[in-house]
Scaffold this active site. Structure first.
Site, PDB file in Angstrom:
ATOM      1  N   ASN A  10       0.779  -0.890  -0.161  1.00  0.00           N
ATOM      2  CA  ASN A  10       0.308   0.417   0.001  1.00  0.00           C
ATOM      3  C   ASN A  10       0.393   1.311   0.218  1.00  0.00           C
ATOM      4  O   ASN A  10       1.738   1.431   0.993  1.00  0.00           O
ATOM      5  CB  ASN A  10      -1.014   0.119   0.961  1.00  0.00           C
ATOM      6  CG  ASN A  10      -2.115   1.217   1.456  1.00  0.00           C
ATOM      7  OD1 ASN A  10      -1.684   1.974   0.187  1.00  0.00           O
ATOM      8  ND2 ASN A  10      -2.690   1.046   2.056  1.00  0.00           N
ATOM      9  N   THR A  12       0.749   4.676   0.268  1.00  0.00           N
ATOM     10  CA  THR A  12       0.134   5.833   1.119  1.00  0.00           C
ATOM     11  C   THR A  12      -0.012   5.128   2.566  1.00  0.00           C
ATOM     12  O   THR A  12       0.217   6.019   3.158  1.00  0.00           O
ATOM     13  CB  THR A  12      -1.088   6.433   1.232  1.00  0.00           C
ATOM     14  OG1 THR A  12      -2.058   4.616   0.886  1.00  0.00           O
ATOM     15  CG2 THR A  12      -1.511   6.417  -0.628  1.00  0.00           C
ATOM     16  N   GLY A  68      -1.095  -1.720   6.614  1.00  0.00           N
ATOM     17  CA  GLY A  68      -1.814  -1.999   7.438  1.00  0.00           C
ATOM     18  C   GLY A  68      -2.478  -3.657   7.032  1.00  0.00           C
ATOM     19  O   GLY A  68      -2.372  -4.403   6.402  1.00  0.00           O
ATOM     20  N   GLY A  70      -6.020  -4.448   6.919  1.00  0.00           N
ATOM     21  CA  GLY A  70      -6.506  -3.996   6.332  1.00  0.00           C
ATOM     22  C   GLY A  70      -5.718  -4.803   4.532  1.00  0.00           C
ATOM     23  O   GLY A  70      -6.575  -5.463   4.261  1.00  0.00           O
ATOM     24  N   ILE A  72      -3.071  -7.019   4.817  1.00  0.00           N
ATOM     25  CA  ILE A  72      -2.936  -8.346   4.871  1.00  0.00           C
ATOM     26  C   ILE A  72      -4.164  -8.816   4.856  1.00  0.00           C
ATOM     27  O   ILE A  72      -3.666 -10.113   3.884  1.00  0.00           O
ATOM     28  CB  ILE A  72      -2.387  -7.853   6.102  1.00  0.00           C
ATOM     29  CG1 ILE A  72      -1.137  -7.441   6.334  1.00  0.00           C
ATOM     30  CG2 ILE A  72      -1.944  -9.491   6.206  1.00  0.00           C
ATOM     31  CD1 ILE A  72      -0.718  -7.453   7.996  1.00  0.00           C
ATOM     32  N   GLU A  74      -6.957  -8.383   2.946  1.00  0.00           N
ATOM     33  CA  GLU A  74      -7.198  -8.364   1.232  1.00  0.00           C
ATOM     34  C   GLU A  74      -6.411  -9.671   0.762  1.00  0.00           C
ATOM     35  O   GLU A  74      -6.123  -9.893  -0.137  1.00  0.00           O
ATOM     36  CB  GLU A  74      -6.696  -7.215   0.586  1.00  0.00           C
ATOM     37  CG  GLU A  74      -8.497  -6.327   0.543  1.00  0.00           C
ATOM     38  CD  GLU A  74      -8.077  -5.243  -0.947  1.00  0.00           C
ATOM     39  OE1 GLU A  74      -8.096  -5.879  -1.502  1.00  0.00           O
ATOM     40  OE2 GLU A  74      -8.233  -4.411  -0.216  1.00  0.00           O
ATOM     41  N   THR A  95      -1.891   1.230  11.598  1.00  0.00           N
ATOM     42  CA  THR A  95      -2.403   2.716  12.325  1.00  0.00           C
ATOM     43  C   THR A  95      -1.898   1.380  13.607  1.00  0.00           C
ATOM     44  O   THR A  95      -1.758   1.450  14.713  1.00  0.00           O
ATOM     45  CB  THR A  95      -3.826   2.569  13.181  1.00  0.00           C
ATOM     46  OG1 THR A  95      -3.515   3.503  11.330  1.00  0.00           O
ATOM     47  CG2 THR A  95      -4.287   3.263  14.236  1.00  0.00           C
ATOM     48  N   GLU A 274     -12.536  -3.780   9.391  1.00  0.00           N
ATOM     49  CA  GLU A 274     -13.152  -3.781   7.996  1.00  0.00           C
ATOM     50  C   GLU A 274     -14.068  -4.206   7.884  1.00  0.00           C
ATOM     51  O   GLU A 274     -14.786  -4.954   8.792  1.00  0.00           O
ATOM     52  CB  GLU A 274     -11.977  -3.809   6.312  1.00  0.00           C
ATOM     53  CG  GLU A 274     -10.489  -4.115   6.153  1.00  0.00           C
ATOM     54  CD  GLU A 274     -10.636  -2.430   6.462  1.00  0.00           C
ATOM     55  OE1 GLU A 274     -11.008  -1.348   5.877  1.00  0.00           O
ATOM     56  OE2 GLU A 274      -9.503  -1.558   6.523  1.00  0.00           O
TER      57      GLU A 274
END
Length: 316
Positions: A10, A12, A68, A70, A72, A74, A95, A274
């Protein structure tokens, strides 16, 4: 023939830490004997999952998920259904990084990559919720909606503090939901504030909420908080942070391989931070389903069901 590694990152996440260190990450993996390539995820939903599916189809030996929880999640959803699954490395820059914490993988990008390069891995349980997979936590109830109610920009600026601030804001709106939760040795039917299913002992950055969770025993740690008033709810949350909640009369804490949750009213399900759908939901623990690279010397023996010598492997 050299092994191949695909880094799915990711760009960002974590103030663009992966993007800034990508060349070094690839070099470390190259030095460990991998032919490497990388893919930067896009904001399009499911991009990391699709890329992981392609990596499996192309026969990669290693898939590295960088970002993050999320990201991982996916990547794991792109791998978990496959009959032949590559090993997985993680570089955590999110986070809370609950899953990385359980594997004792540091947040430092270079040190995390060096753990992958060291070649020690452990076969980990993952969860399946209907047709979706998760690696660390599933849950339902107003409290579990915190993670997707917090804006991404706020998480970037404030980190984990953003969750605490949002939680304080949401406290007056917490209410119980009428649910039926069936588990291996029984069921709960009534009003509950929330339920959690832990695959590791790290939930929301705290490591005592599921104190006896094991990474590889084929069972969830199920926590159900029954309906209580606001002061009692706050007291239970405080106890949970210290790990003193599991014997409270308003808390159910059990181990279970399978959990089925139904509710009369709409209940959203949180999977690894999520939105993962809504009830009804059947959760199944998939025992030792994927092999992850980990900082094996730092994982306590109490976190594992299989003996150290049997569980950890070193690639040569």
């Amino acid at each position: 023939m050299k092994k191949r590694a695909r880094v799915i990152y990711n760009p960002t996440s974590g103030r663009e830490l992966i993007k800034k260190n990508l060349a070094d990450v690839l070099q470390i993996l190259e030095n460990a004997g991998y032919v490497t390539s990388a893919h930067a995820t896009t904001p399009e939903a499911g991009d990391a999952k699709r890329e992981a599916e392609l990596a499996v189809a192309d026969g990669y030996d290693l898939v590295v998920a960088a970002g993050g929880d999320g990201t991982i999640n996916e990547v794991i959803n792109g791998i978990a259904e496959q009959p032949s699954r590559p090993k997985v490395g993680i570089i955590p820059t999110g986070t809370t990084n609950d899953f990385a914490r359980a594997l004792h993988v540091p947040r430092d990008v270079i040190k995390a990559t060096e753990i992958i390069a060291a070649g020690q891995s452990v076969a980990m349980d993952i969860g399946k919720a209907n047709d979706t997979y998760f690696i660390n936590i599933g849950g339902g109830g107003r409290l579990t909606e915190l993670t997707y109610d917090v804006p991404s920009k706020l998480k970037t600026m404030l980190g984990q503090l953003a969750y605490y601030l949002k939680g304080i804001e949401m406290l007056p709106s917490f209410k119980a939901t009428k649910v039926k939760i069936e588990y291996d040795d029984g069921f709960f039917e009534g009003e509950a504030m929330f339920f959690l299913l832990g695959l590791t002992n790290s939930i929301g950055g705290f490591e005592k909420i599921a104190p006896d969770a094991k990474l590889d025993d084929g069972k969830f740690s199920l926590i159900v908080v029954k309906k209580v008033n606001l002061p009692e709810f706050i007291r239970l949350i405080t106890l949970a942070i210290r790990g003193d909640h599991i014997k409270e009369p308003n808390v159910i804490y059990v181990k279970s391989e399978k959990v089925v949750v139904t509710s009369e009213e709409k209940m959203l399900i949180n999977l690894d931070g999520e939105l993962g759908g809504e009830t009804p939901m059947t959760f199944q623990n998939l025992n030792q389903h994927i092999e992850f690279f980990a900082n094996v010397e730092e994982i306590p023996a109490s976190d594992l069901d299989v003996k150290y010598e049997e569980q950890f492997t070193i690639d040569q």
